[in-house]
Design an enzyme around this catalytic site. Structure first.
Site, PDB file in Angstrom:
ATOM      1  N   GLY A 372       0.778  -1.217   0.000  1.00 12.45           N
ATOM      2  CA  GLY A 372       0.000   0.000   0.000  1.00 12.45           C
ATOM      3  C   GLY A 372       0.814   1.273   0.000  1.00 12.45           C
ATOM      4  O   GLY A 372       0.342   2.313  -0.447  1.00 12.45           O
ATOM      5  N   GLY A 374       4.219   1.424  -1.133  1.00  9.49           N
ATOM      6  CA  GLY A 374       5.321   1.437  -2.083  1.00  9.49           C
ATOM      7  C   GLY A 374       5.833   0.042  -2.386  1.00  9.49           C
ATOM      8  O   GLY A 374       5.227  -0.960  -2.011  1.00  9.49           O
ATOM      9  N   VAL A 376       9.009  -3.025  -2.793  1.00 16.03           N
ATOM     10  CA  VAL A 376      10.152  -3.618  -2.099  1.00 16.03           C
ATOM     11  C   VAL A 376      11.077  -4.243  -3.144  1.00 16.03           C
ATOM     12  O   VAL A 376      10.613  -4.961  -4.038  1.00 16.03           O
ATOM     13  CB  VAL A 376       9.706  -4.694  -1.085  1.00 16.03           C
ATOM     14  CG1 VAL A 376      10.913  -5.297  -0.386  1.00 16.03           C
ATOM     15  CG2 VAL A 376       8.744  -4.097  -0.066  1.00 16.03           C
ATOM     16  N   LYS A 390      12.665  -1.305   1.188  1.00 17.18           N
ATOM     17  CA  LYS A 390      11.281  -0.841   1.127  1.00 17.18           C
ATOM     18  C   LYS A 390      11.302   0.628   0.711  1.00 17.18           C
ATOM     19  O   LYS A 390      11.738   1.498   1.463  1.00 17.18           O
ATOM     20  CB  LYS A 390      10.615  -1.012   2.485  1.00 17.18           C
ATOM     21  CG  LYS A 390       9.134  -0.654   2.501  1.00 17.18           C
ATOM     22  CD  LYS A 390       8.558  -0.940   3.887  1.00 17.18           C
ATOM     23  CE  LYS A 390       7.067  -0.697   3.924  1.00 17.18           C
ATOM     24  NZ  LYS A 390       6.511  -0.993   5.265  1.00 17.18           N
ATOM     25  N   ASP A 487      -1.890  -5.300  11.697  1.00 17.49           N
ATOM     26  CA  ASP A 487      -1.990  -5.747  10.300  1.00 17.49           C
ATOM     27  C   ASP A 487      -1.303  -7.095  10.116  1.00 17.49           C
ATOM     28  O   ASP A 487      -0.602  -7.325   9.128  1.00 17.49           O
ATOM     29  CB  ASP A 487      -1.382  -4.703   9.370  1.00 17.49           C
ATOM     30  CG  ASP A 487      -1.847  -4.886   7.919  1.00 17.49           C
ATOM     31  OD1 ASP A 487      -2.889  -5.533   7.715  1.00 17.49           O
ATOM     32  OD2 ASP A 487      -1.173  -4.389   7.006  1.00 17.49           O
TER      33      ASP A 487
END
Length: 692
Positions: A372, A374, A376, A390, A487
């Site tokens: 969400g 960006g 990696v 990241k 999350d």
């Protein structure tokens, strides 16, 4: 040497004190100006796979991307915040419409439509037809001419408030909300430019003193067509789903409406229905009125003082930093709140040139995935160390906050089942976090792949469950911080060479005080399918929210099925309900991933038992992670019998066999479309999907 070290330590302690004072004032101001609850700006998507897929690099994909470049600007520059367009010819032609909510601005509209295209190409990957529902925009593109029929509103989400109006007030509330919704629909239909309306009315109830509503159609509809479209969904959905509910919405592409007991739109309502103010409101001059007046006077005095104090602290910290701290390079990072406990921050700084060289300037072939905030990338440092970089999106408004949260947490947390931070870089416009590279990537890429999942035998799956449980216990109970991840999911569990799990992605994590058990947020963020019901519906989160996510993941690991996979299957119930049915019938082995070998029946029963305990509806009934680890490590510890998970999908009556309710997985009657959703506050969602 000792003097230099002591000076450095004093310097950092002074900075830490400044930070704490600054945070205290900021916290005070945040309480004085608490934001209103609002719908989540995260997409609900309908992905129609039966229409066929396009291929990577195809002309159809190029046409979708061409519309993604033009449609956001066209919608945001339109007085009605609406745009439609086409790209390509013949079988590669793409049709698209975008509609932004009438109370938003041009900038938010353009950003939302842009993000909707990006999300559609990720979440409905290579699907020729996709619909994205978001606040404040809706997007649909298709290989069929969706511009020709302006009244086609097929493919909807229906959502309602989890609470109930009291039995004594329910009938009156339904009547008042019905009047308001219909009046707002009339107002929207009569708006020849935007086909948009908002409304408000008083309701004589202490709990729900006011009702707010919103209605909208695409502006290319006539007044009659708009009112007919809104009238149809109001008549069909209100008696079935919204009776006795203090809020609900029908989210359709061509027309939609919503009502709530709190203000959820921007600006003043365009329509106000006359009605008596609540009887429980205290008239001016009473004790409560005088108390509010005194409160206003106190705030009028304290707010300027708090603001001045905040400014003074900022200036003092800046002066102290400039005087005591030598100049640092542009990539310096936020200081630690407890520098004695972690390594020197200087050792975490990495040059942008180093990371560009390591990733071959962030080459596409080195991309490991995209989330969400960006992408990696895999990289190799000059000394041969493999890393994962990241790269937070430069356009993301939340990126820098996520980076700060993740940096502070990951730098301070040390556990073998948490991903390790290698470094950070904030040079130029880049925001980069560098982690140890995990050769087996994330759990979801292995677990849900028919071929790769064969490598996950029973022993490896047990290792993953145990490792994640230990990592969560460290976060919740054993670390110097008390952290709620918020999350936890299969894609945020990384696997090393030996399939040892490491929890990653702390951008949404929250810190708790040691005497704190839960908190409430109006901004719900996370992943639909793993959210605990109290969090998805009321914004309440705690360590028990993470326990719920862990329970979902256990059941996924055992079955090899995503909790959301039922959205594009022929199953009419979600994973939690399916596991429960087999658990009660004693046929749980029928659900096991066929790729898994070497399993023990006792271990299987134990794992399913723990998974079901973790997904109990009541947080108090879920075990702590320390209790989970005791159960995992022992075959003699008695385990509580789980109750049926109530937060799951149930089939509706036979008159509406294409409707399924619930908050975690959605599907059409034919199983031809898939939909995922991110919950909004106090809502349970339902879909009615008509494949196009």
């Amino acid at each position: 040497m000792a003097t230099a070290v002591a000076t450095a330590m004093r310097r950092r302690r002074h900075l830490t004190l400044c930070c704490y004072n600054l945070a205290a004032v900021a916290l005070l101001l945040s309480f004085l100006h608490a934001p209103l609850a609002e719908a989540q700006p995260l997409p609900w998507q309908l992905c129609n796979a039966t229409a066929g897929n396009y291929t990577e690099g195809s002309t159809y994909q190029a046409n979708v991307r061409a519309l993604a470049r033009t449609l956001p600007g066209n919608a945001s520059s339109s007085p009605s915040l609406f745009a439609e367009g086409t790209a390509g010819t013949a079988t590669d032609k793409v049709y698209a419409i975008a509609l932004c909510r009438g109370d938003t601005n041009a900038s938010s509209c353009a950003t939302c439509v842009t993000n909707a295209f990006n999300n559609a190409q990720q979440l409905c990957a290579l699907n020729k037809r996709a619909t994205m529902f978001d606040d404040p925009c809706i997007l649909r593109f298709s290989d069929q001419d969706i511009l020709a029929n302006v009244t086609d509103n097929r493919g909807m989400f229906i959502a309602w408030n989890y609470n109930n109006v009291s039995a004594a007030a329910a009938a009156a509330f339904d009547a008042a909300s019905g009047r308001l919704v219909n009046a707002t629909a009339d107002y929207a239909a009569a708006d020849s430019v935007r086909r948009f309306g908002t409304g408000e009315t008083w309701f004589n109830d202490a709990t729900y003193p006011r009702i707010f509503s919103l209605a909208q159609c695409t502006p290319d509809m006539s007044e009659a067509d708009c009112r007919s479209c809104l009238g149809d969904i109001i008549r069909r959905m209100t008696p079935k789903y919204f009776v006795g509910k203090p809020g609900g919405r029908v989210f359709g592409v061509r027309c939609n409406f919503r009502f709530e007991s709190y203000s959820f739109f921007s600006g003043r309502p365009l329509l106000q229905l006359s009605g008596p103010p609540p009887a429980t409101m205290t008239p001016p001059g009473t004790m409560e009125g005088r108390t509010r007046h005194r409160t206003g006077r106190v705030l009028a005095i304290t707010l300027p003082i708090a603001g001045a104090t905040l400014a003074l602290i900022v200036l003092t910290c800046f002066w102290f930093w400039r005087r005591r701290t030598p100049a640092r390079k542009a990539s310096s990072v936020p200081f630690s709140t407890n520098p004695d406990d972690i390594q020197s921050i200087d050792s975490l700084l990495l040059d942008l040139s180093t990371l560009r060289a390591a990733t071959d300037n962030f080459a596409e072939r080195n991309k490991l995935g995209e989330g969400g905030f960006g992408a990696v990338y895999k990289g190799v440092l000059s000394e041969g160390q493999e890393i994962a970089v990241k790269r937070l999106s430069q356009s993301s408004r939340q990126g820098i906050e996520e980076l700060k949260t993740e940096l502070v947490l990951v730098a301070k947390l040390r556990h073998k089942n948490l991903v390790s931070l290698v470094g950070v870089c904030l040079e130029e416009d880049e925001k980069l976090l560098v982690y140890e590279y995990m050769p087996n990537k994330s759990l979801d890429t292995v677990l849900f792949d028919p071929e790769k999942s064969k490598d996950l035998d029973w022993g490896k799956r047990l290792k993953i469950v145990n490792g994640v449980a230990r990592g969560l216990q460290y976060l919740h109970e054993d670390s110097q911080l008390r952290v709620v991840h918020r999350d936890l999911k299969a894609s945020n569990v990384l696997l090393d060479f030996d399939y040892n799990p490491k929890i990653s992605d702390f951008g949404l994590a929250k810190l708790f005080g040691w005497d704190q058990t839960q908190d409430v947020t109006s901004h719900i963020a996370g992943t639909y399918g793993y959210m605990a019901p109290e969090y998805a519906m009321r914004g309440q989160y705690s360590v028990k929210s993470d326990a719920f996510s862990f329970g979902v993941m256990i059941l996924e690991i055992i079955t090899g099925r995503r909790n959301s996979s039922f959205a594009n299957s022929e199953q009419s119930i979600d994973l939690l309900s399916l596991v429960w049915e087999h658990w009660t019938m004693g046929t749980i082995e029928e659900l096991l991933d066929p790729a898994m070998g070497g399993r023990s029946v006792n271990d299987l029963v134990k794992l399913v038992n723990i998974g079901l305990l973790c997904v109990q509806d009541n947080p108090a009934d879920r075990p702590t992670m320390s209790a989970v680890n005791v159960m995992l490590s022992s075959n003699t510890v008695s385990r509580q019998a789980p109750s049926r998970p109530t937060f799951c999908i149930q089939e509706m009556d036979s008159a509406d066999t294409d409707l399924y309710s619930g908050a975690y997985a959605f599907q059409s009657a034919g199983g031809n479309s898939k939909a995922k959703s991110v919950a909004s506050p106090n809502e349970v969602s339902l879909t009615e999907l008509d494949p196009r």
